[in-house]
Design a protein around this motif. Structure first.
Motif, PDB file in Angstrom:
ATOM      1  N   THR A 200       0.841  -1.191   0.000  1.00 20.57           N
ATOM      2  CA  THR A 200       0.000   0.000   0.000  1.00 20.57           C
ATOM      3  C   THR A 200       0.882   1.251   0.000  1.00 20.57           C
ATOM      4  O   THR A 200       2.099   1.171   0.123  1.00 20.57           O
ATOM      5  N   ALA A 201       0.223   2.393  -0.102  1.00 22.60           N
ATOM      6  CA  ALA A 201       0.935   3.674   0.004  1.00 22.60           C
ATOM      7  C   ALA A 201       0.949   4.166   1.442  1.00 22.60           C
ATOM      8  O   ALA A 201       1.395   5.286   1.714  1.00 22.60           O
ATOM      9  N   LEU A 202       0.480   3.361   2.360  1.00 25.87           N
ATOM     10  CA  LEU A 202       0.372   3.736   3.770  1.00 25.87           C
ATOM     11  C   LEU A 202       1.608   3.308   4.547  1.00 25.87           C
ATOM     12  O   LEU A 202       2.244   2.306   4.222  1.00 25.87           O
ATOM     13  N   SER A 203       1.925   4.061   5.581  1.00 23.26           N
ATOM     14  CA  SER A 203       3.003   3.651   6.478  1.00 23.26           C
ATOM     15  C   SER A 203       2.492   2.597   7.453  1.00 23.26           C
ATOM     16  O   SER A 203       1.281   2.345   7.542  1.00 23.26           O
ATOM     17  N   ARG A 204       3.429   1.963   8.180  1.00 23.41           N
ATOM     18  CA  ARG A 204       3.050   0.944   9.168  1.00 23.41           C
ATOM     19  C   ARG A 204       4.035   1.039  10.324  1.00 23.41           C
ATOM     20  O   ARG A 204       4.856   0.170  10.561  1.00 23.41           O
ATOM     21  N   TRP A 205       3.946   2.153  11.087  1.00 24.67           N
ATOM     22  CA  TRP A 205       4.922   2.418  12.123  1.00 24.67           C
ATOM     23  C   TRP A 205       4.655   1.598  13.387  1.00 24.67           C
ATOM     24  O   TRP A 205       3.519   1.421  13.812  1.00 24.67           O
ATOM     25  N   SER A 206       5.737   1.115  13.971  1.00 26.77           N
ATOM     26  CA  SER A 206       5.734   0.516  15.302  1.00 26.77           C
ATOM     27  C   SER A 206       6.939   1.061  16.060  1.00 26.77           C
ATOM     28  O   SER A 206       7.958   1.409  15.450  1.00 26.77           O
ATOM     29  N   LEU A 207       6.810   1.119  17.375  1.00 27.37           N
ATOM     30  CA  LEU A 207       7.929   1.462  18.244  1.00 27.37           C
ATOM     31  C   LEU A 207       8.401   0.150  18.866  1.00 27.37           C
ATOM     32  O   LEU A 207       7.626  -0.526  19.549  1.00 27.37           O
ATOM     33  N   ILE A 208       9.652  -0.228  18.596  1.00 23.97           N
ATOM     34  CA  ILE A 208      10.130  -1.552  18.988  1.00 23.97           C
ATOM     35  C   ILE A 208      11.323  -1.419  19.930  1.00 23.97           C
ATOM     36  O   ILE A 208      12.336  -0.806  19.589  1.00 23.97           O
TER      37      ILE A 208
END
Length: 276
Positions: A200-208
């Protein structure tokens, strides 16, 4: 899913991972996500040639604990997360700190958003082990919904006990780990895991955050480079998690034991670099 730490510890022991659904309130998720997007815009995308192989082609923010105390506190400020981490990583022979307080350390905190390419199956424990004891784990605060289309994490359940490095052929057995914003995912670093490509053109942020037993090396010289204004905001428990209670002594005249307690903590970061 239960909020009893034992339930999550059992899940990690048996399958290698657990999910704490809806553990982070929406306002916190939105604030951290906005902060990370600003930071990524300020830093810009790093050159792939300078990145570790597994990070190439993905948006990565390194060394987040230096930026704001809010990032580590997404983990240290959550009682359930800390109870699970203590159950996984506390050393029962670490006597200077009581067992109901953390004696494990934080190895790193990063932000990550999946790029278009998949992330191969791998382990984050450096070496495989089939033993019952976990010695490194990851905890991820999901900031945007993880879906198959957005390049969610995939895991091979039970592979943390295989005593082998990840086999790419096992991708056929990998399970997509779809999660919602606000969920916290914790996994044993021996677990074979990767990620799908983000179509997709969407981001998928996580804080790890990566946490480890106190004797394992940190990703950076965290105790030597932490800004003083961050240090001053930390509780004694947090200072121990940052590694300030397990800094190796210069020699036997400074200290004979590698393990320290809260009474050995010093007023400033610079004090740890001074003799005595």
């Amino acid at each position: 899913m239960s909020r009893d730490p034992k339930t999550h510890l059992t899940a990690i022991a048996e399958r290698g991972y657990t999910v704490l659904p809806g553990e982070v309130p929406r306002p916190q998720v939105e604030a951290i996500l906005a902060s990370m997007r600003r930071l990524h815009a300020e830093r810009g995308q790093a050159d792939d040639a300078d990145q570790p192989m597994l990070n190439r082609g993905h948006a990565i923010l390194y060394n987040m604990q230096r930026e704001d105390v809010l990032y580590p506190r997404m983990f240290t400020g959550n009682a359930l997360v800390m109870d699970v981490l203590k159950g996984l990583l506390n050393d029962v022979w670490y006597k200077p700190i009581p067992q109901d307080q953390p004696n494990f350390i934080m190895r790193s905190i990063i932000g990550r958003s999946s790029g278009p390419g998949p992330l191969p199956l791998h382990i984050d424990s450096f070496i495989p082990s089939g033993g019952a004891l976990c010695f490194i784990c990851q905890a991820a605060v999901v900031l945007e919904d993880q879906t198959v289309e957005r390049g969610c994490t995939v895991v091979v359940p039970g592979s943390h006990l295989s005593d082998r490095y990840a086999d790419q052929a096992a991708m056929a057995d990998a399970v997509p780990l779809e999660a919602k914003a606000g969920d916290v995912v914790i996994w044993d670093s021996r677990l074979w895991h990767g990620a799908l490509g983000n179509s997709t053109a969407l981001s998928r942020w996580s804080l790890i955050a990566t946490f480890a037993r106190w004797w394992i090396k940190q990703n950076y010289d965290m105790t030597g480079t932490l800004p003083q204004h961050i240090y001053e905001q930390l509780t004694d428990d947090e200072k121990a998690v940052f590694g300030f209670c397990s800094i190796p002594p210069r020699d036997e005249r400074e200290r004979a034991d590698m393990k320290c307690g809260h009474t050995d903590l010093r007023p400033t970061v610079a004090d740890y670099r001074r003799a005595g």
